[in-house]
Structure formats: C-alpha cells, structure tokens
Design a protein around this motif. Sequence first.
Motif, PDB file in Angstrom:
ATOM      1  N   VAL A  18       0.858  -1.190   0.000  1.00 51.43           N
ATOM      2  CA  VAL A  18       0.000   0.000   0.000  1.00 51.43           C
ATOM      3  C   VAL A  18       0.889   1.233   0.000  1.00 51.43           C
ATOM      4  O   VAL A  18       2.035   1.191   0.440  1.00 51.43           O
ATOM      5  N   GLY A  19       0.342   2.320  -0.523  1.00 53.80           N
ATOM      6  CA  GLY A  19       1.111   3.560  -0.554  1.00 53.80           C
ATOM      7  C   GLY A  19       1.189   4.195   0.819  1.00 53.80           C
ATOM      8  O   GLY A  19       0.216   4.205   1.567  1.00 53.80           O
ATOM      9  N   PHE A  20       2.368   4.739   1.167  1.00 59.33           N
ATOM     10  CA  PHE A  20       2.552   5.413   2.451  1.00 59.33           C
ATOM     11  C   PHE A  20       3.367   6.687   2.240  1.00 59.33           C
ATOM     12  O   PHE A  20       4.370   6.696   1.522  1.00 59.33           O
ATOM     13  N   GLY A  21       2.895   7.764   2.867  1.00 61.29           N
ATOM     14  CA  GLY A  21       3.646   9.008   2.815  1.00 61.29           C
ATOM     15  C   GLY A  21       3.529   9.764   4.123  1.00 61.29           C
ATOM     16  O   GLY A  21       2.532   9.632   4.838  1.00 61.29           O
ATOM     17  N   PHE A  22       4.571  10.537   4.443  1.00 63.23           N
ATOM     18  CA  PHE A  22       4.548  11.387   5.634  1.00 63.23           C
ATOM     19  C   PHE A  22       4.865  12.809   5.193  1.00 63.23           C
ATOM     20  O   PHE A  22       5.851  13.060   4.502  1.00 63.23           O
ATOM     21  N   PHE A  23       3.995  13.745   5.597  1.00 65.79           N
ATOM     22  CA  PHE A  23       4.131  15.143   5.219  1.00 65.79           C
ATOM     23  C   PHE A  23       4.285  15.986   6.484  1.00 65.79           C
ATOM     24  O   PHE A  23       3.642  15.713   7.503  1.00 65.79           O
ATOM     25  N   ASP A  24       5.118  17.022   6.411  1.00 66.64           N
ATOM     26  CA  ASP A  24       5.287  17.882   7.582  1.00 66.64           C
ATOM     27  C   ASP A  24       4.092  18.836   7.689  1.00 66.64           C
ATOM     28  O   ASP A  24       3.136  18.751   6.909  1.00 66.64           O
ATOM     29  N   GLY A  74      -6.105  17.164  14.861  1.00 62.74           N
ATOM     30  CA  GLY A  74      -5.302  16.114  15.472  1.00 62.74           C
ATOM     31  C   GLY A  74      -5.999  14.773  15.491  1.00 62.74           C
ATOM     32  O   GLY A  74      -5.571  13.857  16.192  1.00 62.74           O
ATOM     33  N   ARG A  75      -7.060  14.634  14.700  1.00 61.21           N
ATOM     34  CA  ARG A  75      -7.803  13.364  14.659  1.00 61.21           C
ATOM     35  C   ARG A  75      -7.655  12.712  13.287  1.00 61.21           C
ATOM     36  O   ARG A  75      -7.623  13.415  12.265  1.00 61.21           O
ATOM     37  N   PRO A  76      -7.599  11.390  13.246  1.00 59.81           N
ATOM     38  CA  PRO A  76      -7.462  10.695  11.960  1.00 59.81           C
ATOM     39  C   PRO A  76      -8.754  10.771  11.146  1.00 59.81           C
ATOM     40  O   PRO A  76      -9.847  10.916  11.699  1.00 59.81           O
ATOM     41  N   VAL A  77      -8.609  10.654   9.848  1.00 54.15           N
ATOM     42  CA  VAL A  77      -9.750  10.575   8.936  1.00 54.15           C
ATOM     43  C   VAL A  77      -9.544   9.335   8.072  1.00 54.15           C
ATOM     44  O   VAL A  77      -8.519   9.203   7.403  1.00 54.15           O
ATOM     45  N   ARG A  78     -10.517   8.444   8.092  1.00 54.35           N
ATOM     46  CA  ARG A  78     -10.352   7.136   7.435  1.00 54.35           C
ATOM     47  C   ARG A  78     -11.185   7.031   6.154  1.00 54.35           C
ATOM     48  O   ARG A  78     -12.249   7.611   6.045  1.00 54.35           O
ATOM     49  N   GLU A  98      -7.978   6.393   0.753  1.00 50.39           N
ATOM     50  CA  GLU A  98      -6.886   6.846   1.602  1.00 50.39           C
ATOM     51  C   GLU A  98      -7.356   7.114   3.028  1.00 50.39           C
ATOM     52  O   GLU A  98      -8.518   7.482   3.262  1.00 50.39           O
ATOM     53  N   SER A  99      -6.440   6.927   3.963  1.00 50.72           N
ATOM     54  CA  SER A  99      -6.654   7.288   5.366  1.00 50.72           C
ATOM     55  C   SER A  99      -5.513   8.186   5.817  1.00 50.72           C
ATOM     56  O   SER A  99      -4.349   7.961   5.425  1.00 50.72           O
ATOM     57  N   PHE A 100      -5.845   9.204   6.611  1.00 52.15           N
ATOM     58  CA  PHE A 100      -4.854  10.184   7.063  1.00 52.15           C
ATOM     59  C   PHE A 100      -4.868  10.219   8.590  1.00 52.15           C
ATOM     60  O   PHE A 100      -5.939  10.152   9.211  1.00 52.15           O
ATOM     61  N   PHE A 101      -3.685  10.341   9.183  1.00 55.02           N
ATOM     62  CA  PHE A 101      -3.624  10.398  10.647  1.00 55.02           C
ATOM     63  C   PHE A 101      -2.447  11.266  11.084  1.00 55.02           C
ATOM     64  O   PHE A 101      -1.426  11.354  10.377  1.00 55.02           O
ATOM     65  N   PRO A 102      -2.610  11.929  12.233  1.00 53.07           N
ATOM     66  CA  PRO A 102      -1.536  12.817  12.703  1.00 53.07           C
ATOM     67  C   PRO A 102      -0.335  12.013  13.191  1.00 53.07           C
ATOM     68  O   PRO A 102      -0.475  10.899  13.690  1.00 53.07           O
ATOM     69  N   VAL A 103       0.843  12.592  13.044  1.00 54.63           N
ATOM     70  CA  VAL A 103       2.077  11.975  13.541  1.00 54.63           C
ATOM     71  C   VAL A 103       2.634  12.878  14.629  1.00 54.63           C
ATOM     72  O   VAL A 103       2.854  14.074  14.415  1.00 54.63           O
ATOM     73  N   ARG A 104       2.848  12.310  15.814  1.00 51.71           N
ATOM     74  CA  ARG A 104       3.372  13.083  16.938  1.00 51.71           C
ATOM     75  C   ARG A 104       4.157  12.162  17.856  1.00 51.71           C
ATOM     76  O   ARG A 104       3.883  10.947  17.938  1.00 51.71           O
ATOM     77  N   ALA A 105       5.138  12.717  18.559  1.00 48.10           N
ATOM     78  CA  ALA A 105       5.833  11.964  19.603  1.00 48.10           C
ATOM     79  C   ALA A 105       4.902  11.898  20.810  1.00 48.10           C
ATOM     80  O   ALA A 105       4.044  12.763  20.996  1.00 48.10           O
ATOM     81  N   PRO A 106       5.045  10.876  21.656  1.00 43.17           N
ATOM     82  CA  PRO A 106       4.173  10.762  22.820  1.00 43.17           C
ATOM     83  C   PRO A 106       4.162  12.050  23.638  1.00 43.17           C
ATOM     84  O   PRO A 106       5.199  12.519  24.114  1.00 43.17           O
ATOM     85  N   GLY A 112       3.272  16.329  11.783  1.00 38.71           N
ATOM     86  CA  GLY A 112       2.850  16.227  10.395  1.00 38.71           C
ATOM     87  C   GLY A 112       1.706  15.244  10.248  1.00 38.71           C
ATOM     88  O   GLY A 112       1.047  14.863  11.222  1.00 38.71           O
ATOM     89  N   VAL A 113       1.482  14.834   9.032  1.00 37.12           N
ATOM     90  CA  VAL A 113       0.380  13.920   8.707  1.00 37.12           C
ATOM     91  C   VAL A 113       0.932  12.757   7.893  1.00 37.12           C
ATOM     92  O   VAL A 113       1.750  12.943   6.988  1.00 37.12           O
ATOM     93  N   ALA A 114       0.469  11.561   8.233  1.00 35.45           N
ATOM     94  CA  ALA A 114       0.810  10.376   7.451  1.00 35.45           C
ATOM     95  C   ALA A 114      -0.413   9.956   6.646  1.00 35.45           C
ATOM     96  O   ALA A 114      -1.559  10.179   7.061  1.00 35.45           O
ATOM     97  N   ALA A 115      -0.160   9.353   5.501  1.00 33.70           N
ATOM     98  CA  ALA A 115      -1.247   8.902   4.631  1.00 33.70           C
ATOM     99  C   ALA A 115      -0.973   7.482   4.174  1.00 33.70           C
ATOM    100  O   ALA A 115       0.165   7.104   3.894  1.00 33.70           O
TER     101      ALA A 115
END
Length: 278
Positions: A18-24, A74-78, A98-106, A112-115
């Motif tokens: 599956v395709g994966f990307g991370f955007f700032d 800050g919430r995912p969208v599926r 596509e599904s999008f979700f936030p990327v953050r350290a604990p 950023g956002v991952a897809a």
Amino acid sequence: LASAEAAIVSTLLEDAPVGFGFFDTELRFVRINRELAAMNGLPVEAHLGVRVFDLLPQLRESAEPVLLEVLRTGRPVRDVEVVGWTVADPGVEHVWRESFFPVRAPGGPIQGVAAIARDETRERELQQRLATTIEHQHTALLSMQESLLPRRLPEVPGYQVAAAYRPASEGVTLGGDWYTVVPAPDGRVVLSVVDTVGHGLSAIGGMARASGAALAYISGGHGPADVLTRMNALLLATAPRTMATAVVVALDPATGDIEYASAATRAPFSRVPEQPRR
C-alpha cells in the motif's frame, strides 16, 4: 527494539503493498514509500521536500481539505475517496482509498500527517462492468418474461376480463408467474394461472415450459384436470427439478358453468372429475 523498529520502517518504505507518505506541517513530503511514488509516477527522490500539491495539483481538490483537517483537529480521517490523475497515468482518472492520521511523539505536538493509500481504480471498473452486465441480464430476462405473458386478453360477452401482475416483494420482479385467458375449441373460455417456484432465469425457464404446455393442451381441447395431468407428466419428464402450482378454469359463457382443477407439479394429485361446477 531499535533494530525491530528500523526493520518495520524499512519494510514499509520498500516493500509495503500500500502507498505510504509522511508530510510535515507545511504539507511537504518527508518520507514516501516506493508504492506511493509509483502511483504518483515519480521517483522517491523527486518527492522529498516538495509540497504535495505543487507536485500533484490535480489532487488538491480531493485531498487538501482532509490533510488540513487532520492538522487542525489532530484526529485521523479514514477511508477518504481521492479522485484525480497523476503522471503515472496522465489524464486518466483514478480512484484512491486513503486514510490520514496525525504523527506526533508521545505527549508532543503534531509533527505532520501520514497517509496510507490504495488504488481502487481497477476494482471500480470491474464493479461497474459487473453492474452493467447484471443490468443487461435483468433487462433481457424481464423482456423474456413479458413476452410470455399475454399482451391483451380476449373479450368475453357478459364478463369483464382483467389481470394485474404484482411482485410479491419490492425489488423482485423476475418470477415464474404466468396467466392467460384463451378460447377453447368447444366454445368455452379457459383461464390458466401457473406459478413456478423461484426467481430469475430458472423460474422463467420453468414458466416457459409450463405455460407452453398449458396453452398446447388447452388448445387441443383437453379439460382442466386433463391439462394439469399432462403438464405434470411433461415437467416430470423434461424438468424434474421444476416445482410449480397451477389452476385451470373453463367457463361456459352461455350458462355460467365452470369446470376447474388445481394442483402442484412434482407431487401426486388426484384427478379432478371433469364435470361442470357452478
């Protein structure tokens, strides 16, 4: 642990199906795997540091509002449907799920956002072809069914003759039901109703056999009970899996006397005496 995490990331970027990307937070490509790069039609290196919609402007309308929403809330969208084209297939519209979700350290801020994306274009095409084929089949069967029913009923002096065909349930119109009103050689008028069990092609095929037999025997001058006896024998010999019920009523318009018989095929039944009943 570090080695395991590195292996997971490496697999995701190199071999994931599956395709994966991370955007700032400025929606620039930070990481992208080979699958998503192939969907976009560009090498992995051509994406890095570039704004998503500078590279893929034709996807802006479908995807940009969702990416901004994830950054804002800050919430995912599926399961978002993204529609457009890329240089991998110029000018040809594709559909991605596509599904999008936030990327953050604990405990930290959003980085950023991952897809995750999957190209569903081929599946949609096959679904559309299947739907078209089913619709064509349904139309053909409906035409076949209608061709077996009488276009008009005869006029019987002193009587009103009418018929209504109504499916038993909404959405199911292809059945094995048949009716007709025909003059018999002896001057009587014969009503016949046949109900072949089931729906679809098998029911219509059974109805065609039963209705053709009924018309032939009625036109041959056979009485109601004899018509059903012969129909039953014919169906048992030629279509033993067919199950049907039928009624045949012969009306003498001059006297009002009727002679009738009813039965179910594929089951023994008593021969109804052929004598008039009022």
